[in-house]
Design a protein around this motif. Structure first.
Motif, mmCIF file in Angstrom:
data_model
loop_
_atom_site.group_PDB
_atom_site.id
_atom_site.type_symbol
_atom_site.label_atom_id
_atom_site.label_comp_id
_atom_site.label_asym_id
_atom_site.label_seq_id
_atom_site.Cartn_x
_atom_site.Cartn_y
_atom_site.Cartn_z
ATOM 1 N N PRO A 3 -8.848 21.055 35.769
ATOM 2 C CA PRO A 3 -7.503 21.242 35.217
ATOM 3 C C PRO A 3 -7.064 22.703 35.330
ATOM 4 O O PRO A 3 -7.884 23.612 35.441
ATOM 5 N N THR A 4 -5.770 22.918 35.278
ATOM 6 C CA THR A 4 -5.224 24.272 35.274
ATOM 7 C C THR A 4 -5.393 24.868 33.878
ATOM 8 O O THR A 4 -5.579 24.134 32.897
ATOM 9 N N ILE A 5 -5.282 26.170 33.775
ATOM 10 C CA ILE A 5 -5.405 26.842 32.470
ATOM 11 C C ILE A 5 -4.358 26.319 31.484
ATOM 12 O O ILE A 5 -4.706 25.980 30.344
ATOM 13 N N PRO A 6 -3.071 26.209 31.879
ATOM 14 C CA PRO A 6 -2.098 25.658 30.927
ATOM 15 C C PRO A 6 -2.437 24.226 30.496
ATOM 16 O O PRO A 6 -2.251 23.862 29.338
ATOM 17 N N GLN A 7 -2.962 23.420 31.423
ATOM 18 C CA GLN A 7 -3.329 22.051 31.074
ATOM 19 C C GLN A 7 -4.510 22.048 30.101
ATOM 20 O O GLN A 7 -4.523 21.278 29.141
ATOM 21 N N VAL A 8 -5.479 22.928 30.316
ATOM 22 C CA VAL A 8 -6.628 23.036 29.419
ATOM 23 C C VAL A 8 -6.158 23.382 28.009
ATOM 24 O O VAL A 8 -6.573 22.763 27.030
ATOM 25 N N HIS A 9 -5.274 24.353 27.907
ATOM 26 C CA HIS A 9 -4.773 24.762 26.591
ATOM 27 C C HIS A 9 -3.997 23.630 25.923
ATOM 28 O O HIS A 9 -4.173 23.380 24.723
ATOM 29 N N ALA A 10 -3.150 22.965 26.691
ATOM 30 C CA ALA A 10 -2.354 21.867 26.132
ATOM 31 C C ALA A 10 -3.261 20.726 25.665
ATOM 32 O O ALA A 10 -3.057 20.156 24.593
ATOM 33 N N LEU A 11 -4.273 20.407 26.456
ATOM 34 C CA LEU A 11 -5.177 19.321 26.074
ATOM 35 C C LEU A 11 -6.038 19.698 24.877
ATOM 36 O O LEU A 11 -6.275 18.864 24.000
ATOM 37 N N ALA A 12 -6.492 20.932 24.824
ATOM 38 C CA ALA A 12 -7.273 21.377 23.663
ATOM 39 C C ALA A 12 -6.425 21.289 22.395
ATOM 40 O O ALA A 12 -6.891 20.791 21.358
ATOM 41 N N ASP A 13 -5.188 21.733 22.480
ATOM 42 C CA ASP A 13 -4.270 21.626 21.344
ATOM 43 C C ASP A 13 -4.035 20.165 20.974
ATOM 44 O O ASP A 13 -3.963 19.811 19.791
ATOM 45 N N GLN A 14 -3.925 19.319 21.989
ATOM 46 C CA GLN A 14 -3.661 17.903 21.735
ATOM 47 C C GLN A 14 -4.857 17.232 21.065
ATOM 48 O O GLN A 14 -4.683 16.380 20.193
ATOM 49 N N MET A 15 -6.062 17.615 21.432
ATOM 50 C CA MET A 15 -7.240 17.043 20.777
ATOM 51 C C MET A 15 -7.247 17.420 19.297
ATOM 52 O O MET A 15 -7.579 16.593 18.446
ATOM 53 N N LEU A 16 -6.850 18.649 18.983
ATOM 54 C CA LEU A 16 -6.749 19.058 17.575
ATOM 55 C C LEU A 16 -5.675 18.252 16.848
ATOM 56 O O LEU A 16 -5.855 17.860 15.694
ATOM 57 N N ALA A 17 -4.559 17.997 17.531
ATOM 58 C CA ALA A 17 -3.473 17.216 16.919
ATOM 59 C C ALA A 17 -3.919 15.779 16.660
ATOM 60 O O ALA A 17 -3.569 15.191 15.626
ATOM 61 N N ILE A 18 -4.704 15.213 17.567
ATOM 62 C CA ILE A 18 -5.217 13.855 17.366
ATOM 63 C C ILE A 18 -6.157 13.831 16.164
ATOM 64 O O ILE A 18 -6.052 12.949 15.308
ATOM 65 N N GLU A 19 -7.048 14.802 16.087
ATOM 66 C CA GLU A 19 -7.959 14.856 14.946
ATOM 67 C C GLU A 19 -7.186 15.009 13.638
ATOM 68 O O GLU A 19 -7.470 14.319 12.657
ATOM 69 N N ARG A 20 -6.208 15.888 13.628
ATOM 70 C CA ARG A 20 -5.404 16.094 12.419
ATOM 71 C C ARG A 20 -4.692 14.789 12.013
ATOM 72 O O ARG A 20 -4.678 14.423 10.833
ATOM 73 N N ALA A 21 -4.116 14.093 12.986
ATOM 74 C CA ALA A 21 -3.429 12.833 12.688
ATOM 75 C C ALA A 21 -4.405 11.785 12.168
ATOM 76 O O ALA A 21 -4.070 11.007 11.267
ATOM 77 N N MET A 22 -5.618 11.763 12.720
ATOM 78 C CA MET A 22 -6.628 10.818 12.216
ATOM 79 C C MET A 22 -6.987 11.133 10.771
ATOM 80 O O MET A 22 -7.098 10.229 9.943
ATOM 81 N N ARG A 23 -7.158 12.405 10.474
ATOM 82 C CA ARG A 23 -7.497 12.802 9.100
ATOM 83 C C ARG A 23 -6.344 12.484 8.147
ATOM 84 O O ARG A 23 -6.569 11.949 7.055
ATOM 85 N N ASP A 24 -5.124 12.818 8.567
ATOM 86 C CA ASP A 24 -3.951 12.571 7.717
ATOM 87 C C ASP A 24 -3.782 11.090 7.397
ATOM 88 O O ASP A 24 -3.371 10.734 6.295
ATOM 89 N N ALA A 25 -4.077 10.233 8.357
ATOM 90 C CA ALA A 25 -3.922 8.785 8.166
ATOM 91 C C ALA A 25 -5.191 8.140 7.599
ATOM 92 O O ALA A 25 -5.254 6.922 7.449
ATOM 93 N N GLU A 26 -6.181 8.960 7.302
ATOM 94 C CA GLU A 26 -7.453 8.494 6.764
ATOM 95 C C GLU A 26 -8.174 7.523 7.698
ATOM 96 O O GLU A 26 -8.799 6.555 7.274
ATOM 97 N N PHE A 27 -8.082 7.827 9.006
ATOM 98 C CA PHE A 27 -8.875 7.112 9.996
ATOM 99 C C PHE A 27 -10.154 7.885 10.320
ATOM 100 O O PHE A 27 -10.950 7.453 11.133
ATOM 101 N N TRP A 28 -10.330 9.045 9.720
ATOM 102 C CA TRP A 28 -11.502 9.883 9.972
ATOM 103 C C TRP A 28 -12.671 9.345 9.154
ATOM 104 O O TRP A 28 -12.516 9.015 7.985
ATOM 105 N N HIS A 29 -13.833 9.257 9.769
ATOM 106 C CA HIS A 29 -15.010 8.662 9.128
ATOM 107 C C HIS A 29 -16.002 9.738 8.710
ATOM 108 O O HIS A 29 -16.224 10.705 9.431
ATOM 109 N N ASP A 30 -16.627 9.521 7.565
ATOM 110 C CA ASP A 30 -17.621 10.462 7.054
ATOM 111 C C ASP A 30 -19.003 10.218 7.644
ATOM 112 O O ASP A 30 -19.795 11.135 7.755
ATOM 113 N N GLU A 31 -19.287 8.963 7.990
ATOM 114 C CA GLU A 31 -20.620 8.626 8.474
ATOM 115 C C GLU A 31 -20.610 8.366 9.977
ATOM 116 O O GLU A 31 -19.758 7.631 10.482
#
Length: 113
Positions: A3-31
């Motif tokens: 991937p290009t550098i801008p694509q890497v940055h955008a995807l890294a940011d997007q992975m954080l956004a997915i994790e945040r959305a999972m946590r906010d919706a309580e789809f994040w698992h403890d175990e």
């Protein structure tokens, strides 16, 4: 092709956004699921994991590893439609699906950084 550098940055940011959305919706698992459950050969480990578990314990780590290694990324992604079907209805589900849709577009090159 890596991937290009801008694509890497955008995807890294997007992975954080997915994790945040999972946590906010309580789809994040403890175990963490058992190694046997995560070793399933069924697509998305559908026979052993909930879709949200697959996102958290398989998809996110694999994508982060690809991004960190500057490895070739998948040429296409259609995770959002599967999430719409597989995730149970709850507050925040649509926000998570929207983040996954952004990921799909980034992977296919239909959305710039």
């Amino acid at each position: 092709m890596p991937p290009t550098i801008p694509q890497v940055h955008a995807l890294a940011d997007q992975m954080l956004a997915i994790e945040r959305a999972m946590r906010d919706a309580e789809f994040w698992h403890d175990e963490v699921p058992s190694p046997a459950a995560m070793a399933s050969r069924t697509p998305f480990c559908a026979d052993t994991l909930k879709f949200s578990e697959w996102l958290q314990f398989v998809f996110i780590p694999k994508m982060r590893a690809l991004i960190e290694d500057n490895a070739a990324l998948p040429g296409a992604s259609a995770i959002a439609p599967l999430a719409e079907e597989a995730l149970e209805e709850r507050a925040g589900k649509q926000a998570l699906v929207d983040e996954l849709r952004r990921f799909d577009r980034l992977i296919t090159g239909n959305e710039s950084a």
